[in-house]
Enzyme design. Sequence first.
Site, short mmCIF file in Angstrom:
data_model
loop_
_atom_site.label_atom_id
_atom_site.label_comp_id
_atom_site.label_asym_id
_atom_site.label_seq_id
_atom_site.Cartn_x
_atom_site.Cartn_y
_atom_site.Cartn_z
N CYS A 156 7.47 12.21 -19.74
CA CYS A 156 8.15 11.41 -20.76
C CYS A 156 7.72 11.92 -22.14
CB CYS A 156 7.79 9.94 -20.60
SG CYS A 156 6.10 9.54 -21.08
N CYS B 287 3.89 11.56 -22.83
CA CYS B 287 3.06 12.52 -22.11
C CYS B 287 3.28 13.94 -22.63
CB CYS B 287 3.36 12.44 -20.62
SG CYS B 287 2.82 10.88 -19.87
N HIS C 269 0.02 6.70 -17.35
CA HIS C 269 0.85 7.64 -16.58
C HIS C 269 -0.08 8.68 -15.96
CE1 HIS C 269 4.81 6.90 -19.00
NE2 HIS C 269 4.21 5.78 -18.67
N GLU D 80 -0.05 11.86 -15.97
CA GLU D 80 -0.41 12.95 -16.89
C GLU D 80 -1.50 12.53 -17.86
OE1 GLU D 80 2.64 11.68 -16.18
OE2 GLU D 80 4.20 13.00 -16.93
#
Length: 147
Positions: A76, A79, A46, A48
Amino acid sequence: MTAALAEARAAASRSEVPIGAVLVHGGDIIAKDGNRTRELNDPTAHAEMLVLRAAAAALGQERLTGADLYVTLEPCPMCAGAISHARIRRLYFGAEDPKGGGVVHGARVFAHPTCHHRPELYPGIGERSSAAMLKEFFVARRVQPSR
């Protein structure tokens, strides 16, 4: 947030879900990236996570105290957990994610008493642009029913 939106657009051009992140420390951009889960065949890639890894490597430390993270979509739970462990000072995010978010929706990671660190939260920064980009991305990929 402008740089994070640019990273989200770049992710979309790679056929990734258009989410971008930028980490700022001491007024400088230390790391920026967009989602790369498909490109890297990595479910943890992701935006992040990639930015946290790159910033920690660039600064030579696992704790990013004093750093601010800008993300185009509510992080999410995975993260959010990493953001807490990295000791991010402030989290700015664009669109909320009622389905998969982990900050103001879903798991609400920072609200748990076992959460070691809670960043200051600034939701809704660039929300309109972030949400529009995500909506356009998924509309373009939706299979149209045959008649």
